[in-house]
Scaffold this motif. Structure first.
Motif, PDB file in Angstrom:
ATOM      1  N   ASP A 203     109.021  72.438 128.253  1.00 54.28           N
ATOM      2  CA  ASP A 203     108.358  73.448 129.079  1.00 54.28           C
ATOM      3  C   ASP A 203     107.136  73.960 128.325  1.00 54.28           C
ATOM      4  O   ASP A 203     107.240  74.280 127.139  1.00 54.28           O
ATOM      5  CB  ASP A 203     109.307  74.613 129.365  1.00 54.28           C
ATOM      6  N   VAL A 204     105.992  74.003 128.982  1.00 52.05           N
ATOM      7  CA  VAL A 204     104.784  74.547 128.367  1.00 52.05           C
ATOM      8  C   VAL A 204     104.275  75.657 129.283  1.00 52.05           C
ATOM      9  O   VAL A 204     104.079  75.428 130.484  1.00 52.05           O
ATOM     10  CB  VAL A 204     103.697  73.459 128.184  1.00 52.05           C
ATOM     11  N   ALA A 205     104.056  76.850 128.731  1.00 49.94           N
ATOM     12  CA  ALA A 205     103.580  78.015 129.491  1.00 49.94           C
ATOM     13  C   ALA A 205     104.384  78.218 130.770  1.00 49.94           C
ATOM     14  O   ALA A 205     103.847  78.460 131.855  1.00 49.94           O
ATOM     15  CB  ALA A 205     102.087  77.859 129.808  1.00 49.94           C
ATOM     16  N   GLY A 206     105.690  78.015 130.635  1.00 48.32           N
ATOM     17  CA  GLY A 206     106.581  78.328 131.743  1.00 48.32           C
ATOM     18  C   GLY A 206     106.752  77.245 132.779  1.00 48.32           C
ATOM     19  O   GLY A 206     107.453  77.446 133.770  1.00 48.32           O
ATOM     20  N   ALA A 207     106.121  76.104 132.564  1.00 48.79           N
ATOM     21  CA  ALA A 207     106.287  75.025 133.547  1.00 48.79           C
ATOM     22  C   ALA A 207     106.757  73.751 132.851  1.00 48.79           C
ATOM     23  O   ALA A 207     106.357  73.477 131.717  1.00 48.79           O
ATOM     24  CB  ALA A 207     104.961  74.760 134.254  1.00 48.79           C
ATOM     25  N   PRO A 208     107.594  72.964 133.509  1.00 49.51           N
ATOM     26  CA  PRO A 208     108.026  71.706 132.894  1.00 49.51           C
ATOM     27  C   PRO A 208     106.866  70.715 132.796  1.00 49.51           C
ATOM     28  O   PRO A 208     106.125  70.528 133.761  1.00 49.51           O
ATOM     29  CB  PRO A 208     109.115  71.191 133.848  1.00 49.51           C
ATOM     30  N   VAL A 209     106.728  70.120 131.622  1.00 47.20           N
ATOM     31  CA  VAL A 209     105.631  69.181 131.359  1.00 47.20           C
ATOM     32  C   VAL A 209     106.227  67.880 130.842  1.00 47.20           C
ATOM     33  O   VAL A 209     107.163  67.899 130.047  1.00 47.20           O
ATOM     34  CB  VAL A 209     104.657  69.773 130.315  1.00 47.20           C
ATOM     35  N   THR A 210     105.680  66.763 131.330  1.00 45.77           N
ATOM     36  CA  THR A 210     106.117  65.459 130.832  1.00 45.77           C
ATOM     37  C   THR A 210     104.963  64.816 130.076  1.00 45.77           C
ATOM     38  O   THR A 210     103.871  64.663 130.622  1.00 45.77           O
ATOM     39  CB  THR A 210     106.542  64.541 132.005  1.00 45.77           C
ATOM     40  N   ILE A 211     105.219  64.477 128.833  1.00 47.12           N
ATOM     41  CA  ILE A 211     104.201  63.845 127.985  1.00 47.12           C
ATOM     42  C   ILE A 211     104.484  62.343 127.955  1.00 47.12           C
ATOM     43  O   ILE A 211     105.628  61.935 127.739  1.00 47.12           O
ATOM     44  CB  ILE A 211     104.263  64.413 126.548  1.00 47.12           C
ATOM     45  N   GLU A 212     103.453  61.546 128.192  1.00 46.67           N
ATOM     46  CA  GLU A 212     103.640  60.094 128.160  1.00 46.67           C
ATOM     47  C   GLU A 212     102.714  59.504 127.103  1.00 46.67           C
ATOM     48  O   GLU A 212     101.581  59.138 127.397  1.00 46.67           O
ATOM     49  CB  GLU A 212     103.360  59.499 129.540  1.00 46.67           C
ATOM     50  N   PRO A 213     103.185  59.425 125.866  1.00 42.71           N
ATOM     51  CA  PRO A 213     102.325  58.903 124.795  1.00 42.71           C
ATOM     52  C   PRO A 213     101.903  57.460 125.097  1.00 42.71           C
ATOM     53  O   PRO A 213     102.727  56.658 125.547  1.00 42.71           O
ATOM     54  CB  PRO A 213     103.230  58.959 123.556  1.00 42.71           C
ATOM     55  N   GLU A 214     100.632  57.173 124.857  1.00 44.11           N
ATOM     56  CA  GLU A 214     100.146  55.816 125.120  1.00 44.11           C
ATOM     57  C   GLU A 214     100.399  54.967 123.888  1.00 44.11           C
ATOM     58  O   GLU A 214      99.537  54.815 123.028  1.00 44.11           O
ATOM     59  CB  GLU A 214      98.664  55.862 125.489  1.00 44.11           C
ATOM     60  N   VAL A 215     101.596  54.450 123.820  1.00 43.31           N
ATOM     61  CA  VAL A 215     101.977  53.622 122.678  1.00 43.31           C
ATOM     62  C   VAL A 215     102.186  52.205 123.180  1.00 43.31           C
ATOM     63  O   VAL A 215     102.980  51.984 124.106  1.00 43.31           O
ATOM     64  CB  VAL A 215     103.287  54.139 122.038  1.00 43.31           C
ATOM     65  N   HIS A 216     101.498  51.274 122.589  1.00 40.70           N
ATOM     66  CA  HIS A 216     101.669  49.867 122.965  1.00 40.70           C
ATOM     67  C   HIS A 216     102.553  49.176 121.933  1.00 40.70           C
ATOM     68  O   HIS A 216     102.342  49.319 120.727  1.00 40.70           O
ATOM     69  CB  HIS A 216     100.301  49.173 123.055  1.00 40.70           C
TER      70      HIS A 216
ATOM     71  N   GLU B 257     118.135  58.486 125.032  1.00 43.54           N
ATOM     72  CA  GLU B 257     117.707  59.783 125.552  1.00 43.54           C
ATOM     73  C   GLU B 257     118.262  60.872 124.634  1.00 43.54           C
ATOM     74  O   GLU B 257     119.471  60.909 124.394  1.00 43.54           O
ATOM     75  CB  GLU B 257     118.276  59.939 126.967  1.00 43.54           C
ATOM     76  N   LEU B 258     117.375  61.706 124.130  1.00 47.44           N
ATOM     77  CA  LEU B 258     117.796  62.786 123.241  1.00 47.44           C
ATOM     78  C   LEU B 258     117.587  64.114 123.958  1.00 47.44           C
ATOM     79  O   LEU B 258     116.481  64.398 124.452  1.00 47.44           O
ATOM     80  CB  LEU B 258     116.956  62.789 121.950  1.00 47.44           C
ATOM     81  N   LEU B 259     118.628  64.924 124.015  1.00 53.43           N
ATOM     82  CA  LEU B 259     118.524  66.230 124.666  1.00 53.43           C
ATOM     83  C   LEU B 259     118.531  67.309 123.587  1.00 53.43           C
ATOM     84  O   LEU B 259     119.556  67.509 122.910  1.00 53.43           O
ATOM     85  CB  LEU B 259     119.698  66.427 125.631  1.00 53.43           C
ATOM     86  N   GLY B 260     117.383  67.963 123.419  1.00 48.69           N
ATOM     87  CA  GLY B 260     117.267  69.018 122.415  1.00 48.69           C
ATOM     88  C   GLY B 260     117.152  70.378 123.086  1.00 48.69           C
ATOM     89  O   GLY B 260     116.872  70.466 124.288  1.00 48.69           O
ATOM     90  N   VAL B 261     117.350  71.443 122.324  1.00 46.47           N
ATOM     91  CA  VAL B 261     117.310  72.778 122.930  1.00 46.47           C
ATOM     92  C   VAL B 261     115.899  73.155 123.374  1.00 46.47           C
ATOM     93  O   VAL B 261     115.723  73.982 124.261  1.00 46.47           O
ATOM     94  CB  VAL B 261     117.894  73.856 121.980  1.00 46.47           C
ATOM     95  N   ASP B 262     114.864  72.528 122.783  1.00 46.32           N
ATOM     96  CA  ASP B 262     113.482  72.851 123.179  1.00 46.32           C
ATOM     97  C   ASP B 262     112.785  71.733 123.945  1.00 46.32           C
ATOM     98  O   ASP B 262     111.619  71.879 124.339  1.00 46.32           O
ATOM     99  CB  ASP B 262     112.634  73.153 121.925  1.00 46.32           C
ATOM    100  N   GLY B 263     113.422  70.596 124.076  1.00 48.69           N
ATOM    101  CA  GLY B 263     112.764  69.487 124.765  1.00 48.69           C
ATOM    102  C   GLY B 263     113.638  68.251 124.751  1.00 48.69           C
ATOM    103  O   GLY B 263     114.766  68.274 124.232  1.00 48.69           O
ATOM    104  N   GLY B 264     113.110  67.195 125.363  1.00 50.12           N
ATOM    105  CA  GLY B 264     113.873  65.952 125.411  1.00 50.12           C
ATOM    106  C   GLY B 264     112.970  64.759 125.159  1.00 50.12           C
ATOM    107  O   GLY B 264     111.755  64.826 125.386  1.00 50.12           O
ATOM    108  N   VAL B 265     113.567  63.671 124.675  1.00 49.14           N
ATOM    109  CA  VAL B 265     112.835  62.426 124.469  1.00 49.14           C
ATOM    110  C   VAL B 265     113.590  61.325 125.185  1.00 49.14           C
ATOM    111  O   VAL B 265     114.817  61.231 125.061  1.00 49.14           O
ATOM    112  CB  VAL B 265     112.739  62.092 122.952  1.00 49.14           C
ATOM    113  N   ARG B 266     112.870  60.539 125.966  1.00 51.95           N
ATOM    114  CA  ARG B 266     113.531  59.413 126.632  1.00 51.95           C
ATOM    115  C   ARG B 266     112.747  58.134 126.367  1.00 51.95           C
ATOM    116  O   ARG B 266     111.570  58.006 126.741  1.00 51.95           O
ATOM    117  CB  ARG B 266     113.621  59.649 128.147  1.00 51.95           C
TER     118      ARG B 266
END
Ligand SMILES: NC(=O)c1ccc[n+]([C@@H]2O[C@H](COP(=O)([O-])OP(=O)(O)OC[C@H]3O[C@@H](n4cnc5c(N)ncnc54)[C@H](O)[C@@H]3O)[C@@H](O)[C@H]2O)c1
Length: 374
Positions: free
Chosen positions: A307-320, A281-290
């Motif tokens: 955060d995107v446009a003021g709301a927290p967003v979770t991106i789930e890349p479809e990586v197999h 888990e990486l905690l960055g000043v602009d985002g995080g990766v887990r």
């Protein structure tokens, strides 16, 4: 020290039509090496070594390997051999690699590169002195999810990473209570030296190779000593656990040269929900990766937070993750040898990883923070 290449079969990059002649030592993970080399049209496996007589004969016949030896010394002594692949108990990595490099052979070595920093340093120096490749099997970082996370960090980024958490935890995963894995002299340590190199390698790779400058660690061996936690359930609660001389859990805080920190925890066993779970888990000043990989999962292992446009967003890349990353890292080794860019492949990354883990053991023993040599 001045470079003094020994006489060996290959001193220049190989022509595309010349097969690389390889010998494999070890029949456990070594059989995975063997299978990977055997699938490469530009490689010829000419020798195999291992103690298990029947398995040696079986693998030799299956892959048509002409030279079979019970001991590594005979294999390394073969004159017409370009490279040696080492998959033996950890303590043998150093003597085999030194002998092979000195004889002018390139070396592919299982993780950890060695059981301590001094041995690792000698191996890296030998690769330089004899102008040969020394590559270590960091196959986990070749996972598609780790590679994607790295690409995301490079191309998009999460700002300055100030803290990371990295772990590999098992509920019952001690690999053999009576085997070399739990013998301090043969393994160099327990869970930390066994699983730690992979987690540390992926972590430092993702972070862009910062240097760890100080570590503070603790180790415990409660469960292994009590006969609990064997990967092979038939060994559970053995009254005689052999000599369980190593730790089944290690926990550490790392300070990095860029001012960031890492909470690092590795365990073979524990009465807990975690059962073969790898997390970074990486905690960055602009985002995080887990990255969370339960039981070698191949999908849904990566999440990115921002955060995107003021709301927290979770991106789930479809990586197999197709799995089986050993052939990838072995292909890279073969390409490095064939390509002739050997200076970039002298085992330095592996040396730093072993220095960090070695410092953790020292810290745990001495009960204080250990600063690493620059
Ligand atoms: N990269 C990975 O994901 C991964 C996974 C498992 C193991 N490993 C590493 O691979 C190495 C081997 O682990 P393993 O699980 O295959 O262990 P293992 O006990 O299954 O195999 C060790 C092999 O070494 C051979 N050996 C021992 N002494 C020898 C000698 N004097 N001459 C020739 N052969 C000898 C044994 O006969 C055996 O075949 C270790 O360093 C381990 O850390 C890496």
């Amino acid at each position: 020290m001045a470079s003094s290449p020994s006489a060996g079969p290959a001193t220049t990059p190989f022509s595309p039509t010349t097969p690389l002649r390889v010998g494999v030592i070890g029949l456990g993970m070594g059989s995975v090496h063997l299978e990977a080399y055997a699938a490469m049209p530009d490689v010829e496996v000419v020798a195999l070594a291992g103690k298990e007589e029947a398995r040696l004969a079986e693998l030799g016949a299956q892959y048509g390997v002409p030279h079979l030896f019970p001991d590594w010394q005979h294999l390394v002594a073969l004159p017409d051999l370009d490279a040696v692949s080492i998959a033996t108990p950890n303590a043998l990595h150093h003597p085999i690699a030194i002998a092979a490099l000195t004889a002018g052979k390139h070396v592919f070595c299982e993780k950890p590169i060695a059981i301590d920093t001094a041995h690792a340093r000698e191996m890296v120096q030998a690769a330089r002195d004899h102008d040969r490749v020394l590559e270590v099997a960091f196959n986990h970082r070749r996972r598609a999810d780790v590679q994607y996370a790295k690409r995301y960090l490079d191309e998009v980024g999460i700002g300055r990473v100030y803290h990371a958490r990295a772990s590999w935890k098992r509920r019952a995963g001690i690999p053999g209570l009576r085997s070399w894995f739990t013998n301090k002299a043969m393994a160099g340590g327990g869970a930390l030296i066994d699983l730690g190199p992979h987690v540390l390698d992926s972590l430092l790779f993702l972070l862009g190779e910062p240097r760890v400058v100080a570590v503070s660690a603790v180790t415990h061996g409660e469960l292994g000593r009590a006969g609990y936690g064997a990967m092979d359930r038939s060994e559970q609660m053995l009254s005689d656990t052999g000599a369980f001389e190593v730790e089944d859990l290690a926990s550490a805080l790392f300070r990095l040269d860029d001012g960031s920190s890492v909470a690092f925890e590795i365990s073979w066993a524990g009465h807990t929900v975690d059962d073969e779970d790898i997390a970074i888990e990486l905690l960055g000043v602009d985002g995080g990766v887990r990255l969370f990989v339960p039981r070698y999962a191949s999908d849904g292992t990566l999440r990115i937070f921002r955060d995107v446009a003021g709301a927290p967003v979770t991106i789930e890349p479809e990586v197999h993750v197709p799995g089986g990353e050993h052939p990838l890292v072995i292909r890279e080794f073969v390409d490095a040898v064939r390509g002739g860019n050997w200076d970039a492949h002298r085992g330095d990354f592996a040396l730093h990883r072993t220095a960090v883990l070695d410092a953790c053991y020292r810290s745990a023993t001495e009960g204080r923070e250990i600063r690493l040599e620059p």
